[in-house]
Design an enzyme around this catalytic site. Structure first.
Site, PDB file in Angstrom:
ATOM      1  N   ASN A  45      -4.961   8.202   2.203  1.00  0.00           N
ATOM      2  CA  ASN A  45      -5.799   9.182   2.829  1.00  0.00           C
ATOM      3  C   ASN A  45      -5.779  10.792   2.575  1.00  0.00           C
ATOM      4  O   ASN A  45      -5.377  11.402   3.416  1.00  0.00           O
ATOM      5  CB  ASN A  45      -5.297   8.734   4.464  1.00  0.00           C
ATOM      6  CG  ASN A  45      -5.567   7.292   4.791  1.00  0.00           C
ATOM      7  OD1 ASN A  45      -6.724   6.822   4.355  1.00  0.00           O
ATOM      8  ND2 ASN A  45      -4.722   6.793   5.440  1.00  0.00           N
ATOM      9  N   MET A 104       0.664  -1.043   0.180  1.00  0.00           N
ATOM     10  CA  MET A 104       0.244  -0.076  -0.004  1.00  0.00           C
ATOM     11  C   MET A 104       0.881   1.200   0.076  1.00  0.00           C
ATOM     12  O   MET A 104       1.805   1.584   0.730  1.00  0.00           O
ATOM     13  CB  MET A 104      -0.931   0.081   1.348  1.00  0.00           C
ATOM     14  CG  MET A 104      -1.783   0.940   1.403  1.00  0.00           C
ATOM     15  SD  MET A 104      -3.348   0.994   0.517  1.00  0.00           S
ATOM     16  CE  MET A 104      -3.790  -0.737   0.232  1.00  0.00           C
ATOM     17  N   ILE A 160     -10.821   1.703   0.662  1.00  0.00           N
ATOM     18  CA  ILE A 160      -9.355   1.852   0.428  1.00  0.00           C
ATOM     19  C   ILE A 160      -8.921   3.326   0.745  1.00  0.00           C
ATOM     20  O   ILE A 160      -9.590   4.228   0.838  1.00  0.00           O
ATOM     21  CB  ILE A 160      -9.093   1.595  -0.888  1.00  0.00           C
ATOM     22  CG1 ILE A 160      -9.986   2.673  -2.109  1.00  0.00           C
ATOM     23  CG2 ILE A 160      -9.789   0.215  -1.435  1.00  0.00           C
ATOM     24  CD1 ILE A 160      -9.415   2.360  -3.546  1.00  0.00           C
ATOM     25  N   CYS A 161      -7.696   3.273   1.148  1.00  0.00           N
ATOM     26  CA  CYS A 161      -7.155   4.651   1.897  1.00  0.00           C
ATOM     27  C   CYS A 161      -6.850   5.693   0.432  1.00  0.00           C
ATOM     28  O   CYS A 161      -6.480   6.595   0.855  1.00  0.00           O
ATOM     29  CB  CYS A 161      -5.811   4.367   2.410  1.00  0.00           C
ATOM     30  SG  CYS A 161      -4.454   3.621   1.298  1.00  0.00           S
ATOM     31  N   ALA A 162      -7.195   5.333  -0.788  1.00  0.00           N
ATOM     32  CA  ALA A 162      -7.119   6.164  -1.967  1.00  0.00           C
ATOM     33  C   ALA A 162      -8.403   7.389  -1.921  1.00  0.00           C
ATOM     34  O   ALA A 162      -7.995   8.421  -2.716  1.00  0.00           O
ATOM     35  CB  ALA A 162      -6.949   5.441  -3.058  1.00  0.00           C
TER      36      ALA A 162
END
Length: 82
Positions: free
Chosen positions: A5, A1, A34-36
């Site tokens: 964020n 990853m 998801i952190c995107a």
């Protein structure tokens, strides 16, 4: 990853309605798993009322202080991590 964020910046010249729509679409199409996806929004102080009103108009919800405290007790560890 990789890095994630990321915040979304709404420039003072932006079409607020469209900017909010695109941010909410991005954040919710996969339930924000998801952190995107955007985790926060940054805008000039004088834009806050309009951005918040548009977010609420489009279905966003802002927790009150009591709700934030309850949620924090549920999702945060004693050291402040999730």
């Amino acid at each position: 990853m990789g890095a994630g964020n990321g915040p979304a910046y709404i420039h003072h010249t932006a079409n607020v309605d469209l900017a909010v729509k695109r941010i909410l679409d991005s954040k919710t199409f996969d339930n924000g798993t998801i952190c995107a996806s955007e985790q926060s929004i940054i805008c000039d102080e004088d834009m806050v009322p309009a951005v918040r009103a548009e977010m609420e108009k489009q279905g966003a919800y802002f927790l009150n202080e009591s709700e934030r405290e309850k949620l924090g007790r549920y999702i945060l560890r004693a050291n402040g991590t999730m």
